[in-house]
Design a protein around this motif. Structure first.
Motif, mmCIF file in Angstrom:
data_model
loop_
_atom_site.group_PDB
_atom_site.id
_atom_site.type_symbol
_atom_site.label_atom_id
_atom_site.label_comp_id
_atom_site.label_asym_id
_atom_site.label_seq_id
_atom_site.Cartn_x
_atom_site.Cartn_y
_atom_site.Cartn_z
ATOM 1 N N GLU A 2 0.828 -1.213 0.000
ATOM 2 C CA GLU A 2 0.000 0.000 0.000
ATOM 3 C C GLU A 2 0.854 1.252 0.000
ATOM 4 O O GLU A 2 0.555 2.217 -0.709
ATOM 5 N N ILE A 3 1.898 1.277 0.800
ATOM 6 C CA ILE A 3 2.760 2.453 0.837
ATOM 7 C C ILE A 3 3.399 2.687 -0.533
ATOM 8 O O ILE A 3 3.388 3.808 -1.063
ATOM 9 N N CYS A 4 3.940 1.621 -1.114
ATOM 10 C CA CYS A 4 4.624 1.768 -2.398
ATOM 11 C C CYS A 4 3.671 2.212 -3.497
ATOM 12 O O CYS A 4 4.031 3.028 -4.354
ATOM 13 N N SER A 5 2.451 1.687 -3.496
ATOM 14 C CA SER A 5 1.520 2.040 -4.567
ATOM 15 C C SER A 5 0.887 3.405 -4.339
ATOM 16 O O SER A 5 0.824 4.218 -5.270
ATOM 17 N N MET A 6 0.422 3.691 -3.137
ATOM 18 C CA MET A 6 -0.232 4.970 -2.895
ATOM 19 C C MET A 6 0.731 6.138 -3.080
ATOM 20 O O MET A 6 0.372 7.190 -3.625
ATOM 21 N N PHE A 7 1.979 5.963 -2.650
ATOM 22 C CA PHE A 7 2.956 7.051 -2.784
ATOM 23 C C PHE A 7 3.744 6.951 -4.088
ATOM 24 O O PHE A 7 4.675 7.718 -4.302
ATOM 25 N N GLU A 8 3.350 5.994 -4.947
ATOM 26 C CA GLU A 8 3.943 5.832 -6.274
ATOM 27 C C GLU A 8 5.468 5.813 -6.197
ATOM 28 O O GLU A 8 6.167 6.514 -6.922
ATOM 29 N N LEU A 9 5.960 4.971 -5.296
ATOM 30 C CA LEU A 9 7.397 4.863 -5.074
ATOM 31 C C LEU A 9 8.077 4.294 -6.319
ATOM 32 O O LEU A 9 7.685 3.254 -6.834
ATOM 33 N N GLU A 10 9.098 4.950 -6.777
ATOM 34 C CA GLU A 10 9.856 4.487 -7.935
ATOM 35 C C GLU A 10 11.093 3.733 -7.454
ATOM 36 O O GLU A 10 12.187 4.294 -7.359
ATOM 37 N N TYR A 11 10.886 2.469 -7.133
ATOM 38 C CA TYR A 11 12.020 1.649 -6.714
ATOM 39 C C TYR A 11 12.772 1.180 -7.969
ATOM 40 O O TYR A 11 12.262 1.306 -9.093
ATOM 41 N N PRO A 12 13.968 0.622 -7.822
ATOM 42 C CA PRO A 12 14.757 0.236 -8.999
ATOM 43 C C PRO A 12 13.991 -0.717 -9.912
ATOM 44 O O PRO A 12 13.330 -1.648 -9.443
ATOM 45 N N LEU A 46 12.064 4.302 3.698
ATOM 46 C CA LEU A 46 11.704 4.726 2.348
ATOM 47 C C LEU A 46 11.858 6.228 2.171
ATOM 48 O O LEU A 46 12.256 6.698 1.099
ATOM 49 N N ILE A 47 11.552 6.983 3.198
ATOM 50 C CA ILE A 47 11.685 8.445 3.107
ATOM 51 C C ILE A 47 13.149 8.862 3.145
ATOM 52 O O ILE A 47 13.577 9.764 2.404
ATOM 53 N N GLU A 48 13.946 8.205 3.976
ATOM 54 C CA GLU A 48 15.359 8.572 4.069
ATOM 55 C C GLU A 48 16.192 7.982 2.941
ATOM 56 O O GLU A 48 17.317 8.424 2.699
ATOM 57 N N GLY A 49 15.661 6.953 2.276
ATOM 58 C CA GLY A 49 16.390 6.348 1.184
ATOM 59 C C GLY A 49 17.521 5.447 1.639
ATOM 60 O O GLY A 49 18.470 5.186 0.888
ATOM 61 N N LYS A 50 17.391 4.924 2.848
ATOM 62 C CA LYS A 50 18.402 3.995 3.354
ATOM 63 C C LYS A 50 17.745 3.021 4.316
ATOM 64 O O LYS A 50 16.680 3.293 4.869
ATOM 65 N N ASN A 51 18.382 1.904 4.512
ATOM 66 C CA ASN A 51 17.843 0.842 5.351
ATOM 67 C C ASN A 51 18.082 1.188 6.817
ATOM 68 O O ASN A 51 19.151 0.941 7.358
ATOM 69 N N THR A 52 17.085 1.756 7.467
ATOM 70 C CA THR A 52 17.232 2.114 8.881
ATOM 71 C C THR A 52 16.918 0.950 9.804
ATOM 72 O O THR A 52 17.113 1.050 11.010
ATOM 73 N N ILE A 53 16.417 -0.169 9.242
ATOM 74 C CA ILE A 53 16.234 -1.376 10.043
ATOM 75 C C ILE A 53 17.579 -2.070 10.212
ATOM 76 O O ILE A 53 17.856 -2.684 11.236
ATOM 77 N N GLY A 54 18.388 -1.986 9.187
ATOM 78 C CA GLY A 54 19.747 -2.533 9.218
ATOM 79 C C GLY A 54 20.712 -1.468 8.759
ATOM 80 O O GLY A 54 20.934 -0.471 9.441
ATOM 81 N N ASN A 55 21.229 -1.641 7.558
ATOM 82 C CA ASN A 55 22.082 -0.608 6.978
ATOM 83 C C ASN A 55 22.156 -0.821 5.480
ATOM 84 O O ASN A 55 21.780 -1.878 4.966
ATOM 85 N N GLY A 56 22.620 0.187 4.751
ATOM 86 C CA GLY A 56 22.792 0.068 3.319
ATOM 87 C C GLY A 56 21.857 0.950 2.525
ATOM 88 O O GLY A 56 20.794 1.380 2.991
ATOM 89 N N ASN A 57 22.258 1.236 1.308
ATOM 90 C CA ASN A 57 21.491 2.042 0.367
ATOM 91 C C ASN A 57 20.395 1.187 -0.250
ATOM 92 O O ASN A 57 20.652 0.078 -0.717
ATOM 93 N N ILE A 58 19.181 1.698 -0.261
ATOM 94 C CA ILE A 58 18.078 0.935 -0.846
ATOM 95 C C ILE A 58 17.746 1.410 -2.268
ATOM 96 O O ILE A 58 16.869 0.860 -2.913
#
Length: 546
Positions: free
Chosen positions: A362-372, A440-452
């Motif tokens: 829902e988050i990805c679709s409603m906010f039209e997230l452009e993931y890779p 998703l807002i910060e553009g990084k994995n805040t649960i772990g680490n790394g660029n998403i």
């Protein structure tokens, strides 16, 4: 009285949100607007198409120096490839991406079938290619026939390995698959009424079923192809099949299935067995109860059992176990929209706690997230965004090993009393659920680490989807109207507004900030405040429900 009568009014925004949340993984404001004004029947019928998958097969971008690429279509043996665990995650990434490209019942029902015919992708299904074939089988029958799938699943290479039926032969019976087939996949137990007697079947019936299933083997090289689905299947080792008659108990009217000794006849034996199971009214009720729990509500009373479950079960039987007549009737009904009594806010809408899969989608679709894009940037999609972030951190942290429940019973949310879907939410799963939107807002994995390799743009979302963005009260109201099952009151609007307007400041403070952004395109201030607002609204209790 609970009623399956068709909803007599057109869908308003509240009902359109309800339908799209329950029936799909993918919807936006535009799609909501398209559904408002439709009849429930027309809206549901628009969801039953099965568009082609956006990507036909998964891709493994590793090893980087020589990627295994589209390994599922390789002529090499599936287990000859390294990185099987990684590849199985890539299969789930393939499935999820395709679900995110469609506003359709197909993938919602495909996942429902996963909860009925459960395998754990990392706990016995074998090489990733067999798991890929398994998901293709669920997708193939998602809008089709449950009974036919219940026949086909026995020859599924992944299932043959997962529940050990490939080890089952006449001289050394293995009852594992037979037991789960009756207890979990089809008719279910019922109440135990005696030693080895579970009302709907007995231990003797399990033993006889195991004999029916004897000799069914995994075909490692995938050379046998089912002509109906074009998906690789296992085979029958005639010499290892029990050719004696199989005599079932009074639970199945003492039916005798004549033992056979050739491959075509053994298939007939399997078909007779499945037909016997599906002739029992309790089998239809078992599936309809699962459908109700999946689409409507985890628990229900005798009125719903009588007025909803029982007639749906008969409808399933009358349609020879085609799933769509039942699902379309249910999703078009007064009951589904809580319109069959005098209080339209007390029962159905907002009654289910979202799964981690639903929350993410829902988050990805409603906010039209452009993931890779997996087609143009497979390394960032499969490895960084999906495997490292979603699969290994978010899903696991949120209590949902994706397509890998910890037992053949499946995810506790779909069967375990008394909590059911409330099992998704606990002190152990809270952090990952809450950090999803932050990541998703910060553009990084805040649960772990790394660029998403993706970043949710809250400013663009508001600019494109909120008509009254300069008014903080209306801005909050409009976003809440998109995100939440029910409207929020003034106290909640004021709470969320505090992320835009500091305490003691007038509303026109935000108006000025927003208009300044519109004039000079400098989003520094509005982005900071909108990021905080969206994080708060996504992590609020209202968004956890659907």
């Amino acid at each position: 009285m609970a009623s399956l009568s068709p909803l007599g009014t057109s869908l308003d925004l509240r009902k359109a949100k309800h339908l799209l949340r329950r029936a799909t993984f993918n919807f936006s404001k535009e799609q909501l607007n398209n559904f408002v004004g439709l009849s429930a029947a027309d809206a549901v019928n628009s969801l039953i198409s099965a568009p082609a998958n956006a990507i036909l097969e998964p891709y493994d971008p590793l090893p980087t120096e020589a990627p295994d690429g589209f390994w599922t279509s390789s002529t090499e043996l599936p287990n000859s490839f390294n990185g099987q665990s990684r590849k199985r995650s890539h299969v789930t990434a393939w499935w999820w991406h395709n679900a995110m490209q469609q506003t359709s019942l197909k993938h919602k029902l495909s996942f429902f079938l996963h909860t009925c015919f459960t395998v754990g992708k990392d706990s016995g299904v074998g090489a990733a290619t067999y798991f890929y074939d398994h998901l293709r089988l669920l997708d193939f029958y998602a809008l089709g026939n449950i009974k036919t799938l219940a026949k086909k699943i026995t020859l599924d290479n992944g299932m043959l390995d997962y529940l050990d039926n490939t080890q089952n032969n006449k001289n050394n019976p293995n009852e594992n698959y037979a037991r789960e087939y009756l207890e979990l996949f089809t008719i279910l137990k019922g109440e135990q009424i005696g030693e080895g007697n579970y009302t709907n079947y007995t231990e003797i019936d399990i033993q006889q079923a195991a004999k029916v299933f004897s000799g069914f083997k995994k075909r490692a090289n995938r050379s046998d192809i089912d002509p109906d689905t074009n998906i690789p299947i296992g085979y029958i080792n005639v010499n290892q099949h029990d050719t004696k008659d199989k005599t079932f108990t009074g639970a199945f009217n003492n039916q005798v299935i004549t033992g056979k000794s050739s491959e075509p006849e053994i298939f007939e034996e399997l078909e007779s067995f499945v037909e016997m199971i599906f002739l029992q009214p309790e089998t239809a009720k078992a599936y309809c109860r699962k459908l109700y729990r999946y689409f409507v509500k985890s628990e229900w009373n005798e009125e719903v059992e009588t007025d909803i479950i029982t007639p749906l079960s008969q409808l399933l039987i009358d349609n020879n176990y085609e799933i769509l007549p039942v699902v379309t009737t249910l999703l078009s009904s007064e009951h589904f929209y809580d319109a069959d009594d005098s209080d339209a806010t007390d029962n159905i809408i907002g009654s289910i706690l979202k799964s981690p899969l639903q929350l993410l989608s829902e988050i990805c679709s409603m906010f039209e997230l452009e993931y890779p894009d997996p087609s143009t940037n497979p390394l960032h999609f499969y490895r960084n965004f999906f495997l490292s972030f979603l699969h290994n951190k978010y899903f696991k942290g949120a209590g949902m090993e994706f397509f890998n429940p910890d037992s053949v019973a499946g995810y506790p949310a779909y069967y375990q009393t008394p909590n059911f879907d409330r099992n998704w939410f606990s002190s152990n799963t809270l952090i990952a659920r809450y950090k999803l939107i932050e990541s998703l807002i910060e553009g990084k994995n805040t649960i772990g680490n790394g660029n998403i390799y993706t970043q949710l743009d809250t400013v663009a979302f508001v600019k494109n989807n909120v008509d009254n963005a300069s008014n903080p009260n209306l801005l909050v109201f409009e976003i809440a109207d998109l995100l939440y099952p029910e409207a929020i009151d003034t106290d909640r609007i004021n709470y969320f507004k505090s992320f835009l307007v500091d305490e003691g400041f007038p509303d026109y403070y935000w108006t000025g900030v927003w208009l300044q952004y519109i004039n000079d395109n400098d989003d520094t201030t509005v982005k900071t405040r909108l990021n905080a607002l969206i994080i708060a609204m996504i992590n609020a209790a209202e968004f956890q429900l659907m």
